[in-house]
Motif scaffolding. Sequence first.
Motif, PDB file in Angstrom:
ATOM      1  N   THR A   1       0.842  -1.185   0.000  1.00  0.00           N
ATOM      2  CA  THR A   1       0.000   0.000   0.000  1.00  0.00           C
ATOM      3  C   THR A   1       0.886   1.247   0.000  1.00  0.00           C
ATOM      4  O   THR A   1       2.102   1.165  -0.163  1.00  0.00           O
ATOM      5  N   TYR A   2       0.268   2.391   0.189  1.00  0.00           N
ATOM      6  CA  TYR A   2       1.004   3.657   0.165  1.00  0.00           C
ATOM      7  C   TYR A   2       0.271   4.671   1.025  1.00  0.00           C
ATOM      8  O   TYR A   2      -0.951   4.595   1.208  1.00  0.00           O
TER       9      TYR A   2
ATOM     10  N   GLY B   1      -0.775   7.422   0.527  1.00  0.00           N
ATOM     11  CA  GLY B   1      -1.866   8.125  -0.139  1.00  0.00           C
ATOM     12  C   GLY B   1      -3.234   7.640   0.312  1.00  0.00           C
ATOM     13  O   GLY B   1      -4.257   8.269   0.004  1.00  0.00           O
ATOM     14  N   SER B   2      -3.273   6.552   1.056  1.00  0.00           N
ATOM     15  CA  SER B   2      -4.525   6.067   1.651  1.00  0.00           C
ATOM     16  C   SER B   2      -4.913   6.880   2.871  1.00  0.00           C
ATOM     17  O   SER B   2      -6.083   6.896   3.276  1.00  0.00           O
TER      18      SER B   2
ATOM     19  N   VAL C   1      -3.678  13.171   1.492  1.00  0.00           N
ATOM     20  CA  VAL C   1      -3.831  13.503   0.078  1.00  0.00           C
ATOM     21  C   VAL C   1      -2.481  13.793  -0.558  1.00  0.00           C
ATOM     22  O   VAL C   1      -1.721  14.645  -0.084  1.00  0.00           O
TER      23      VAL C   1
ATOM     24  N   TYR D   1      -2.352  11.228  -6.920  1.00  0.00           N
ATOM     25  CA  TYR D   1      -2.553   9.817  -6.560  1.00  0.00           C
ATOM     26  C   TYR D   1      -4.028   9.430  -6.672  1.00  0.00           C
ATOM     27  O   TYR D   1      -4.360   8.274  -6.935  1.00  0.00           O
TER      28      TYR D   1
ATOM     29  N   GLY E   1      -5.409   6.400  -4.073  1.00  0.00           N
ATOM     30  CA  GLY E   1      -5.428   6.628  -2.634  1.00  0.00           C
ATOM     31  C   GLY E   1      -6.663   6.028  -1.993  1.00  0.00           C
ATOM     32  O   GLY E   1      -6.589   5.386  -0.930  1.00  0.00           O
TER      33      GLY E   1
ATOM     34  N   LYS F   1      -6.297   2.247  -2.081  1.00  0.00           N
ATOM     35  CA  LYS F   1      -5.390   1.727  -1.063  1.00  0.00           C
ATOM     36  C   LYS F   1      -6.037   1.749   0.320  1.00  0.00           C
ATOM     37  O   LYS F   1      -5.747   0.894   1.168  1.00  0.00           O
TER      38      LYS F   1
ATOM     39  N   SER G   1       3.310  -0.338   3.859  1.00  0.00           N
ATOM     40  CA  SER G   1       3.089   0.981   3.274  1.00  0.00           C
ATOM     41  C   SER G   1       4.454   1.515   2.869  1.00  0.00           C
ATOM     42  O   SER G   1       5.206   2.039   3.682  1.00  0.00           O
TER      43      SER G   1
END
Length: 256
Positions: A145-146, A148-149, A152, A156, A160, A163, A188
Amino acid sequence: MGTLLQNKNIVIMGLRNKWSIAWGIAQAAAGEGAGLIFTCQSDREKEETEKLTAELGKFPVYICDISADENINEVFDVIRERHGVLHGVVHAIAHANPEDLSNDFVYTSRAGFLHALDVSAYSLVAVARKARELMTEGGSIVTLTYMGSEKVFGGYNVMGVTKAALEASVRYLASDLGPSGIRVNAISAGPIKTMSARGVKNFSNILSVVEEKAPLRRDVTKEDIGSACLFLLSDLSGGMTGEVTHVDCGFNVMGI
């Protein structure tokens, strides 16, 4: 060669090229004696994947259309027949339509939204459902994941949101599969120069900000991610499930 994953069959889904995070994971797992099994999305990608994985050893590559439950079922049935027990799965799969990353999020199409969720989040559910049948001795499922979840990041966009759904899925899957001794976790990862990252607007700016602001004052590498995933796949993380572990040189802890 190490022995951390010796006698363990690990499926890696989503390896595309030497720049992908999945490649760093594959290198780390192969170095610890894992019996690797790779899947790719199509015939077009299989030849390239086979050439790449040959650098690690003689490992099988199967085609798995992650958007088709029938194909997922067929591939895991083949894995059961040829390899028997499964001990780990690395889900390194995500995709969004380019136009849904280049435009503002508010303009995300319904079809684009559903596509991103299907490929990037629901696929984990479909894979976990089938993998559980082969994980008769327990095991570990790891997805990527990243941040951006959580916050903001310009460009993305729908990824986002996707994720965030993926991370929630990790927690629910951890609850469902835990009684079977199967752990489900997510990494992440900090921003890395991958082919997929090129589709995110201002990605180079994100890299420079992380390097400047992260406590370790550098960007994360695929080797960093590979080592973290190795830990999550191994028995060393036997008491961890349902977690989203940040491997981003500490950037996520910074407020400014």
